[in-house]
Design an enzyme around this catalytic site. Structure first.
Site, PDB file in Angstrom:
ATOM      1  N   ASP A 216      67.521   2.871  41.099  1.00 16.41           N
ATOM      2  CA  ASP A 216      66.678   1.803  41.604  1.00 16.41           C
ATOM      3  C   ASP A 216      65.815   2.262  42.758  1.00 16.41           C
ATOM      4  OD1 ASP A 216      67.192  -0.669  40.084  1.00 16.41           O
ATOM      5  OD2 ASP A 216      69.268  -0.253  40.661  1.00 16.41           O
TER       6      ASP A 216
ATOM      7  N   GLU B 191      68.934 -11.371  33.559  1.00 14.52           N
ATOM      8  CA  GLU B 191      69.766 -10.252  33.994  1.00 14.52           C
ATOM      9  C   GLU B 191      70.217 -10.533  35.414  1.00 14.52           C
ATOM     10  OE1 GLU B 191      67.351  -6.702  31.613  1.00 14.52           O
ATOM     11  OE2 GLU B 191      67.477  -6.697  33.802  1.00 14.52           O
TER      12      GLU B 191
END
Lengths: 407, 278
Positions: free
Chosen positions: B60, B49
């Site tokens: 995040d 990724e």
């Protein structure tokens, strides 16, 4: 999604079922939040349909907030400019000193219906944080407020008020350390504590249903103003002016008038050092459509789609986005958007204080500055209504610093 | 068969789970990041990724947020991320490469153009954190036309009522976010992960990759006993941060240190089922 088209039959039907106003709005959130957002939407639509909810809200708005807020004829300002009749909708007289409480009260009652015990919120100027901490105290809920470090420094009185009210104020040190980053952090906190927590968003932005829900709770401003102006002048106002960061006070004033074609509406964005300098917070005038904080709307961003920092003397307007319904109303041409600089807002702040004996917050000082630009050229029978959405006590330190006073 | 499907078929034939590694493109700068990326397959990454940095990464935690800010400061743009992907693909034709990030940079780039350019850069799939199934058609439709797989996320809050909506239109594999939270913070109990994987497996034939809270070879191995792949992100990104000197410049040991950490994760994942069987 609908596409932008000719004048709709009504400007007041949105959003659609998926939360869109034309291209704008929607629900651009992480999967973890999606079930929560759907639950908020369900709880809110049930509450809206329940007469006992409205009765409860009305009770608190009257006895706790002090509504209706007066419609005040600003005679000295009117004389000063020598043109339109200037009226203030005095939402700065509300409990906690701004329009923010209208929305916090509504959302806290929804949170209670959902059985939530903990409230979180973001704040810029601290007005929404104070209003949230206030309702959390009143309803016995625990409360955490996310606030950028820069805003904490320039809004100390409000930080202390929130703490007195029993809220925990969490400083946010990421990014530009202002409202945008506080909202990121509140969303992160919500993702991390999904069971008990209700997120009270302070403006007409965020994922659906927030833009519509906050608008509905703030529309009490416009509904009252309509009746009050009818009573006072026997007709509707000709022009409405309101300051816009996220846009909740403006949407609250405008929405009940949107289908009155004769009523002109002007949203005043924060021009900071001047839109041409790039240091501003004028999302419509200086931005373009994008996706942030759960909705598609006009945003300040660079060529790569990175969000850029907003700049304004007013912490409450220092946000790189705007509510999606405003974006749609802009594209439709229904609401005009203009900008006012920090300096112009400061001048208006001082003028209003001296002429009217009212210390306005820096946010509505932007709207006042625009009133000053147009009032003199309008006929004497023109009814110009401005939303005085907050009082300036919180701003005296920032203003003193800017004007070179040591207090 | 797509590159992602081929890779999961190969893993299944080998009787093991895969290791999915996340790094942010351009962290700490474009050239070091490209070198790390090129070294990942040899270190044992089965799928990669590649994060597209965004100024406001709402899902995040601090590690990946900081990585994104380092990458942006180093001049990373979506165009450069795609160029990096194309460079990687010249040296590796088999390892699936998945772009991960937030919608606004893609929207700003132009959704159709992004899908076409990503496929021609050799990208296999895309994960867009802030596009839940309700709103992802605006990316998914042009992506499918271009041949780019849109990978969906399921979380502990995705209940059985909601799961069919997540699975309908899901491509590549299903990414199970093991915690209700942001990246690099909490850890889920392995029993909860096993139960969640079993529940998902009952509803879909897609491979299940599990991420969030996997920080070391042991936790990667524990997850690999139940899932088709373990995803590690923040812990790798932390290694990158650790290898920077006080001015933020990459030290000489950074690339080697990151890749040997990945190799230790890969060893954990590869040994997981053997160990479990013994």
């Amino acid at each position: 999604m609908q596409s932008v088209s000719a004048r709709p039959n009504t400007y007041r039907a949105g959003p659609d079922e998926e939360g869109y106003f034309g291209l704008y709005g929607g629900r651009y959130v992480a999967e973890t939040l999606m079930p929560l957002i759907l639950a908020v939407e369900k709880a809110y639509s049930q509450a809206k349909a329940d007469p006992s909810f409205q009765a409860e809200l009305d009770y608190y708005l009257r006895d706790y907030v002090g509504r209706p807020s007066p419609l005040y004829f600003a005679e000295p300002m009117t004389r000063h400019y020598g043109g339109a009749k200037i009226y203030f909708k005095r939402d700065e007289l509300n409990h906690t000193g701004a329009h923010k409480i209208n929305n916090c009260l509504g959302q806290a009652l929804v949170a209670r219906r959902m059985g939530k015990t903990r409230i979180i919120a973001e704040t810029g100027a601290g007005q929404h944080g104070v209003a949230t901490a206030t309702v959390a105290a009143r309803f016995g809920m625990s409360c955490t407020i996310y606030m950028g470090e820069i805003d904490i420094a320039r809004q100390k009185p409000n930080v202390f008020r929130m703490k007195l009210l029993g809220a925990e104020v969490k400083p946010v040190s990421s990014g530009s350390r202002t409202l945008k980053d506080a909202m990121n952090e509140a969303l992160r906190a919500w993702v991390s504590d999904v069971e008990d927590t209700f997120y009270i968003i302070g403006t007409v932005a965020g994922p659906h249903p927030y833009p519509a829900m906050v608008r509905d709770f703030q529309s009490v401003i416009g509904k009252e103003a309509r009746e009050q102006m009818q009573e006072r002048e026997g007709r509707l106002p000709d022009t409405l002016v309101a300051a816009i960061g996220g846009g909740s006070n403006a949407m609250g004033l405008f929405h009940p008038f949107l289908d009155e074609d004769a009523v002109r509406m002007i949203g005043v964005e924060a021009g900071g050092g001047g839109v041409e300098t790039g240091r501003h917070a004028a999302s419509i005038i200086g931005g373009r459509p994008g996706v942030l904080h759960g909705n598609r709307t006009y945003l300040l961003q660079d060529d790569d789609g990175q969000i850029t920092e907003a700049h304004s003397i007013s912490a409450g307007l220092d946000y790189p986005g705007i509510g999606p319904e405003h974006s749609w109303l802009h594209d439709q041409g229904r609401v005009e958007f203009v900008s006012v600089t920090d300096t112009e807002a400061l001048d208006a702040f001082q003028l209003c204080t001296r002429l009217e004996g009212i210390i306005p917050a820096l946010e509505p000082s932007h709207a006042l500055a625009h009133v000053g630009k147009i009032a003199g050229d309008l006929p004497k029978d023109h009814l110009l209504l401005m939303n005085l959405c907050g009082r300036g006590d919180k701003d005296i330190f920032a203003v003193a610093e800017r004007l070179g006073f040591d207090i | 068969m797509s590159r992602i499907a081929r890779r999961f078929a190969k893993l299944s034939a080998e009787g093991r789970a895969g290791l999915v590694t996340f790094i942010t493109a351009g962290d700490p700068d474009l050239s070091v990041s490209a070198e790390i990326l090129a070294g990942l397959p040899k270190a044992g990454a089965d799928l990669i990724e590649l994060g597209m940095p965004f100024s406001d990464p709402m899902a995040d935690g601090p590690s990946i947020e900081a990585a994104g800010h380092r990458a942006l400061k180093a001049g990373t743009t979506l165009r450069r991320v795609l160029a990096m992907a194309a460079g990687f693909r010249k040296g590796d034709t088999e390892t699936p490469l998945i772009l991960m990030g937030y919608f606004n940079p893609i929207y700003s780039y132009g959704v159709e153009r992004f899908a076409v350019d990503a496929v021609s850069a050799g990208v296999d799939g895309v994960i867009v954190v802030d596009l839940p199934p309700e709103v992802d058609a605006e990316l998914r439709v042009p992506a499918v036309v271009a041949g780019l797989e849109v990978i969906r996320l399921a979380t502990p809050t995705t209940d059985s009522v909601r799961l069919p909506r997540v699975l309908d239109g899901a491509g590549g594999f299903l990414y199970y976010v093991a915690i209700a939270g942001v990246t690099g913070t909490k850890r889920a109990a392995i029993g909860d992960i096993a139960a969640a994987v079993a529940r998902l497996k009952a509803s879909t034939a897609l491979p299940i990759a599990v991420g969030f809270g996997i920080r070391d070879p042991e936790s990667a191995a524990a997850v690999a006993r139940y899932a088709d792949a373990s995803v590690v992100g923040s812990a790798i990104v932390d290694r990158i941060a650790h290898g920077l000197d006080e001015t933020g410049k990459p030290g000489p040991a950074l690339i080697g240190d990151v890749l040997s950490f990945v190799a230790s994760l890969a060893a954990g994942v590869r040994g997981a089922r053997v160990q479990a069987a013994q």
